[in-house]
Design a protein around this motif. Sequence first.
Motif, PDB file in Angstrom:
ATOM      1  N   ALA A 106       0.832  -1.202   0.000  1.00  0.00           N
ATOM      2  CA  ALA A 106       0.000   0.000   0.000  1.00  0.00           C
ATOM      3  C   ALA A 106       0.868   1.254   0.000  1.00  0.00           C
ATOM      4  CB  ALA A 106      -0.929   0.001   1.212  1.00  0.00           C
ATOM      5  N   ARG A 107       1.962   1.229   0.745  1.00  0.00           N
ATOM      6  CA  ARG A 107       2.839   2.395   0.788  1.00  0.00           C
ATOM      7  C   ARG A 107       3.507   2.625  -0.569  1.00  0.00           C
ATOM      8  NH1 ARG A 107       4.959   5.372   4.820  1.00  0.00           N
ATOM      9  NH2 ARG A 107       2.777   5.294   5.465  1.00  0.00           N
ATOM     10  N   ARG A 108       3.913   1.560  -1.236  1.00  0.00           N
ATOM     11  CA  ARG A 108       4.512   1.717  -2.572  1.00  0.00           C
ATOM     12  C   ARG A 108       3.513   2.357  -3.541  1.00  0.00           C
ATOM     13  NH1 ARG A 108       6.585  -3.491  -1.193  1.00  0.00           N
ATOM     14  NH2 ARG A 108       8.853  -3.436  -0.892  1.00  0.00           N
ATOM     15  N   LEU A 109       2.259   1.924  -3.444  1.00  0.00           N
ATOM     16  CA  LEU A 109       1.246   2.509  -4.322  1.00  0.00           C
ATOM     17  C   LEU A 109       0.981   3.967  -3.974  1.00  0.00           C
ATOM     18  CD1 LEU A 109      -1.294  -0.453  -4.638  1.00  0.00           C
ATOM     19  CD2 LEU A 109       0.275   0.405  -6.385  1.00  0.00           C
ATOM     20  N   GLU A 110       1.031   4.322  -2.699  1.00  0.00           N
ATOM     21  CA  GLU A 110       0.883   5.718  -2.300  1.00  0.00           C
ATOM     22  C   GLU A 110       2.009   6.561  -2.896  1.00  0.00           C
ATOM     23  OE1 GLU A 110       0.788   5.931   1.910  1.00  0.00           O
ATOM     24  OE2 GLU A 110      -1.045   4.752   2.111  1.00  0.00           O
TER      25      GLU A 110
ATOM     26  N   SER B 225      11.930  13.561  -9.114  1.00  0.00           N
ATOM     27  CA  SER B 225      13.083  13.039  -8.392  1.00  0.00           C
ATOM     28  C   SER B 225      12.619  12.365  -7.106  1.00  0.00           C
ATOM     29  CB  SER B 225      14.041  14.176  -8.053  1.00  0.00           C
ATOM     30  OG  SER B 225      13.419  15.083  -7.149  1.00  0.00           O
ATOM     31  N   LEU B 226      13.509  11.620  -6.490  1.00  0.00           N
ATOM     32  CA  LEU B 226      13.167  11.003  -5.209  1.00  0.00           C
ATOM     33  C   LEU B 226      12.758  12.063  -4.198  1.00  0.00           C
ATOM     34  CD1 LEU B 226      15.918   8.254  -4.773  1.00  0.00           C
ATOM     35  CD2 LEU B 226      13.503   7.896  -5.287  1.00  0.00           C
ATOM     36  N   ARG B 227      13.479  13.172  -4.185  1.00  0.00           N
ATOM     37  CA  ARG B 227      13.192  14.227  -3.208  1.00  0.00           C
ATOM     38  C   ARG B 227      11.824  14.861  -3.457  1.00  0.00           C
ATOM     39  NH1 ARG B 227      16.282  16.299   0.357  1.00  0.00           N
ATOM     40  NH2 ARG B 227      18.143  15.368  -0.619  1.00  0.00           N
TER      41      ARG B 227
ATOM     42  N   PHE C  47      12.174   1.681  -2.344  1.00  0.00           N
ATOM     43  CA  PHE C  47      12.725   1.630  -3.700  1.00  0.00           C
ATOM     44  C   PHE C  47      14.238   1.851  -3.628  1.00  0.00           C
ATOM     45  CE2 PHE C  47       8.353   3.125  -4.052  1.00  0.00           C
ATOM     46  CZ  PHE C  47       7.833   2.223  -4.962  1.00  0.00           C
ATOM     47  N   ARG C  48      14.970   1.002  -4.349  1.00  0.00           N
ATOM     48  CA  ARG C  48      16.431   1.084  -4.297  1.00  0.00           C
ATOM     49  C   ARG C  48      16.973   2.339  -4.950  1.00  0.00           C
ATOM     50  NH1 ARG C  48      17.613  -4.771  -6.734  1.00  0.00           N
ATOM     51  NH2 ARG C  48      15.798  -4.071  -7.951  1.00  0.00           N
ATOM     52  N   GLY C  49      16.199   2.947  -5.811  1.00  0.00           N
ATOM     53  CA  GLY C  49      16.670   4.168  -6.459  1.00  0.00           C
ATOM     54  C   GLY C  49      15.579   4.760  -7.336  1.00  0.00           C
ATOM     55  N   HIS C  50      15.913   5.853  -7.981  1.00  0.00           N
ATOM     56  CA  HIS C  50      14.950   6.583  -8.808  1.00  0.00           C
ATOM     57  C   HIS C  50      14.426   5.735  -9.962  1.00  0.00           C
ATOM     58  CE1 HIS C  50      13.899   9.402 -12.129  1.00  0.00           C
ATOM     59  NE2 HIS C  50      13.256  10.017 -11.146  1.00  0.00           N
ATOM     60  N   ASP C  51      15.311   5.003 -10.640  1.00  0.00           N
ATOM     61  CA  ASP C  51      14.880   4.207 -11.791  1.00  0.00           C
ATOM     62  C   ASP C  51      13.856   3.158 -11.385  1.00  0.00           C
ATOM     63  OD1 ASP C  51      16.570   5.683 -13.344  1.00  0.00           O
ATOM     64  OD2 ASP C  51      18.079   4.110 -13.614  1.00  0.00           O
ATOM     65  N   GLU C  52      14.109   2.486 -10.274  1.00  0.00           N
ATOM     66  CA  GLU C  52      13.163   1.466  -9.815  1.00  0.00           C
ATOM     67  C   GLU C  52      11.813   2.093  -9.479  1.00  0.00           C
ATOM     68  OE1 GLU C  52      12.976  -0.811  -5.785  1.00  0.00           O
ATOM     69  OE2 GLU C  52      14.277  -1.987  -7.125  1.00  0.00           O
ATOM     70  N   LEU C  53      11.837   3.268  -8.889  1.00  0.00           N
ATOM     71  CA  LEU C  53      10.600   3.953  -8.549  1.00  0.00           C
ATOM     72  C   LEU C  53       9.788   4.284  -9.799  1.00  0.00           C
ATOM     73  CD1 LEU C  53       8.645   5.562  -6.764  1.00  0.00           C
ATOM     74  CD2 LEU C  53      10.256   7.480  -6.878  1.00  0.00           C
TER      75      LEU C  53
END
Length: 209
Positions: free
Chosen positions: A9-13, A31-33, A50-56
Motif C-alpha cells: 500500500a505504501r509503494r502505491l501511495e 526526483s526522489l526528493r 525503492f532502491r533508487g529513482h529508476d526502480e521507482l
Amino acid sequence: MPKIVDPDARRLEIAEAVFRVIQRDGLAQASLRSVAGEAGLAIGSVRHYFRGHDELIVFAMRALGDRLEARLLGHLPDLLDPATPRSRRQEITEALLGELLPLTEQTKAETDVWLAFSAAAKNRPDLAEEAVRMYEGVRALVRRVLDGANEAGGLLDDLDLAVETERLAALLDGLALSTGRTSPELMRTVLRRHLETLRRPEPAGTVKG
C-alpha cells in the motif's frame, strides 16, 4: 506500539505521488526528493521501498498500467455475456474503450502521465518493456471486444478483424494524443461513429433493449 505499514500500500501511495508530480511538473522533475515531498514522506522512507529513482519510475509506470487494466477487465463480464442485450453491449463497449481516453479528470490525468512515460520509454529500455506491454495489452483487449461482438452477430460480415483491431486501437491512440485540444464530447462522438461503421444494422422492427 509502532505503527504497522503495509509495504504494498505504501509503494502505491508513493506511485500516486509520482503521478501527481509528473502531471504538474513533468517526468524530469519526479526526483526522489520531489516525490517524497509530494507523498509527505522523508526521502529515506522512499529509499526504504525503492532502491533508487529508476526502480521507482518503473514501478509507477507498471502500477498505472495495472490500474487501468483492472478497470478495463471489469467491463468484460457483462460485455461478453450472451444474455446482455445488444443496446447494453454497445453502451459497455463505449464505456470500456472510453477508459483509454481523456474523458474525465481521472482519465485525463492518467493519459498525461502515460504519455510522459511513453515518451521517456523511447530512450529507456526499462520503461520500454512496460510501454510494449501496454501497447500489446490494449490491442489484445480491442481484439477481444471485436471478437465478442462478432460472435454475438453484432458486426458486419467479412470484416478483417486484425485490420479493424489496428484501426480502432490507432483511433484511440490518436484521440488520446489530442488531449487538451479535442473536447471529451467530440472524442465520444468520434468513437461512437467509428463503432457504428462496424456494426450490423438491426433488422427492421427490432425492439431495442
